[in-house]
Scaffold this motif. Structure first.
Motif, PDB file in Angstrom:
ATOM      1  N   ILE A  22     -43.054 -29.348 -40.622  1.00  0.00           N
ATOM      2  CA  ILE A  22     -43.609 -30.715 -40.628  1.00  0.00           C
ATOM      3  C   ILE A  22     -45.043 -30.648 -41.149  1.00  0.00           C
ATOM      4  O   ILE A  22     -45.840 -29.832 -40.690  1.00  0.00           O
ATOM      5  N   SER A  23     -45.377 -31.523 -42.070  1.00  0.00           N
ATOM      6  CA  SER A  23     -46.678 -31.411 -42.738  1.00  0.00           C
ATOM      7  C   SER A  23     -47.794 -32.167 -42.007  1.00  0.00           C
ATOM      8  O   SER A  23     -48.960 -31.856 -42.185  1.00  0.00           O
ATOM      9  N   THR A  24     -47.479 -33.154 -41.184  1.00  0.00           N
ATOM     10  CA  THR A  24     -48.511 -33.935 -40.490  1.00  0.00           C
ATOM     11  C   THR A  24     -48.480 -33.581 -39.013  1.00  0.00           C
ATOM     12  O   THR A  24     -47.407 -33.484 -38.422  1.00  0.00           O
ATOM     13  N   ASP A  25     -49.661 -33.371 -38.434  1.00  0.00           N
ATOM     14  CA  ASP A  25     -49.724 -32.955 -37.035  1.00  0.00           C
ATOM     15  C   ASP A  25     -50.677 -33.822 -36.234  1.00  0.00           C
ATOM     16  O   ASP A  25     -51.622 -34.394 -36.779  1.00  0.00           O
TER      17      ASP A  25
END
Lengths: 302, 225
Positions: free
Chosen positions: A139-142
């Motif tokens: 997943i690229s957004t945290d």
């Protein structure tokens, strides 16, 4: 006259200690994300002529909108179609246990080839959990902060990220037990109408071990296989359809006794000269994050 | 006459070097660090004991891309990991090569355990905490300094301001949520801390412009007592 004591009889008529008849299982995470419904099944690769299938996505059904024309006879130009794809690769996974005839015949059924075969359901679920938790790291957004415990604020941030991306519910969160505990601790300090609804006994029966309840409309799953990196746990929250999996099943295994379950098979192989039975479980499965925009990572202190 | 003697064979050394089953604390496969350009966090350097002109600094988050077949496009054929990492690169992720590890060494470490070889990063070690039980110990300061170094050396590019604004908005929302209860002392403390962090975040400082230690203040020479 000397009394008959247990200690006297231990030489020939009693045992100092003996094994209890019941066989219990050690504490382990026996949750099953496979049966939770949060990971979509994309189908089988049987007959697909490849072990890698690309999930295809097209920008249809409202992705683009009609626009007004300058005049009633305006020549409208074509609108390009937006598309993407994500690969799901099916790979072989296996586990093998060997048991001798002497070990089987001296037992009382607790450990036997049949019991080892039955255990492979749990071993497959453990594999599936590990694959999904590994896929979460894509997943690229945290949200969350390195070294900081998971809190209700981080939970809201994750929820808002999904809502801002217009991800349709239902939402699911896969979190490490540490993250669940931190969330519960943080929720204690919250006032107002915020309610953490823990899993009741009935829900646990329906959803199985691992379902941890519902918080603000998000189903929580507590999985020990959530990976760690940088001293943090990398969980995630996502809408249905973010993660998918595919399986494969060998149809005809010749020369072996095979038990087929839904998504894996168990084979028995006999080594007669050694009087050993090999119990081998095979699974062909692959998991992938197919739509990154439907998911947000939750990175908080381990 | 030739005399043959065997070499000393002692299995105890092997057992001492071998850790027990580490469970989920170590990975069964190696990994590659990836960075998503959209994943940055603002770190309080003072909390880590780092002296710098700017207390709050934007630092990139790193994710472990596991070399695990069947996950996120990694297939079993030769070169499967490379192809999957290539796909991630095409999707916009930045790959941190092994040669960019701390002190030029690889950031992946291999451990011998009773369940075979397991892998962890260079900042993780295991300490004995009980009979046959080991707990992971993580060097947070070292990991932070290494990430700052990756930014300074240009391995990880700086983000667009719009990405930082998204993270800044989440902190603003946190402040708004807490302000309703700011009359409570412990909540007021949290709000103050978040305001200080928000101010630091809005200055948009990175390791590239924050690598000088703050000058120590003291009495100047010639100043009378």
């Amino acid at each position: 006259m000397s009394a008959i004591l247990h200690s006297n009889l231990e030489t020939d008529l009693r045992m100092a200690s003996a094994l209890a008849a019941n066989l219990r299982v050690l504490l382990a995470d026996r949750a099953s994300l496979r049966t939770s419904g949060c990971i979509q099944y994309a189908g089988s690769v049987n007959g697909a002529l490849t072990d890698t299938l690309a999930e295809r996505f097209a920008g249809l059904d409202g992705y683009d909108a009609m626009t007004a024309t300058a005049a009633e006879d305006t020549d409208v130009s074509a609108t390009a179609l937006t598309d993407s794809s994500a690969n799901i690769v099916v790979a072989r996974h296996a586990i093998r246990r060997d048991i001798s005839d002497l070990a089987t015949l001296t037992g009382n059924g607790g450990i036997s080839p049949q019991r080892l075969a039955q255990s492979m359901v749990g071993e497959y679920d453990a594999l599936f959990n590990a694959l999904v938790c590994t896929a979460l790291t894509g997943i690229s957004t945290d949200v969350g902060s390195t070294g900081v415990d998971f809190s209700v604020s981080d939970f809201y941030d994750a929820l808002f990220t999904l809502e801002l991306a217009n991800v349709p519910p239902a939402y699911h969160a896969i979190l490490h037990p540490r993250q669940i505990a931190d969330l519960q601790e943080s929720a204690r300090a919250e006032g107002g109408a915020v309610q953490y609804m823990p899993a009741t006994a009935e829900l646990l029966t329906i959803r199985g071990q691992g379902y941890s309840g519902n918080f603000l409309g998000v189903d929580l799953y507590k999985i020990s296989a959530v990976t760690s990196s940088g001293g943090d746990r990398h969980g995630g929250m996502f809408g249905t359809g973010a993660f998918m999996y595919r399986t494969g099943m060998v149809e005809n295994i010749i020369g072996s006794t095979v038990i087929r379950a839904d998504e894996f098979a168990v084979e028995f192989q006999r080594d007669a000269s050694k009087a050993i039975t090999e119990v081998v479980g095979h699974a062909y499965v692959g998991v992938a994050l197919v739509e990154d925009s439907r998911a947000v990572g939750i990175v908080t202190d381990a | 006459m030739a005399i043959y003697t065997g070499e000393t064979y002692d299995t105890r050394t092997h057992r001492v070097d071998q850790l027990p089953n580490l469970g989920n604390d170590a990975d069964p496969q190696p990994f590659t660090y990836l960075h998503s350009p959209a994943s940055w966090e603002c770190v309080d350097l003072a909390e880590h004991g780092i002296e710098a002109p700017e207390r709050y600094e934007w630092t990139p988050r790193l994710k472990k891309f596991a070399h695990r077949v069947g996950v996120n496009g990694v297939d079993m054929r030769a070169g499967g990991v490379g192809r999957a990492i290539g796909a991630m690169r095409e999707a916009g992720w930045v790959v941190v090569d092994l040669e960019h590890g701390p002190n030029g060494a690889s950031y992946v470490r291999a451990l011998k355990t009773s369940r075979g070889v397991r892998y962890c990063d260079a900042f993780t070690s295991f300490v004995k905490v009980g009979p046959n039980r080991y707990a992971p110990r993580f060097d947070r300061l070292g990991y932070l300094q290494w990430r700052r170094e990756l930014v300074r050396s240009g391995v990880l590019p700086l983000p667009a301001p719009e990405i930082l604004e998204g993270a800044i908005d989440t902190v603003k929302n946190q402040i708004n949520r807490l302000e309703m209860r700011a009359h409570l002392p412990h909540v007021a403390e949290k709000v103050e801390a978040l305001r200080a962090k928000l101010a630091g975040m809005q200055r948009h400082k990175f390791a590239t412009d924050n690598n000088q230690a703050a000058p120590k203040r003291g009495r100047s020479r010639g100043e009378s007592a």
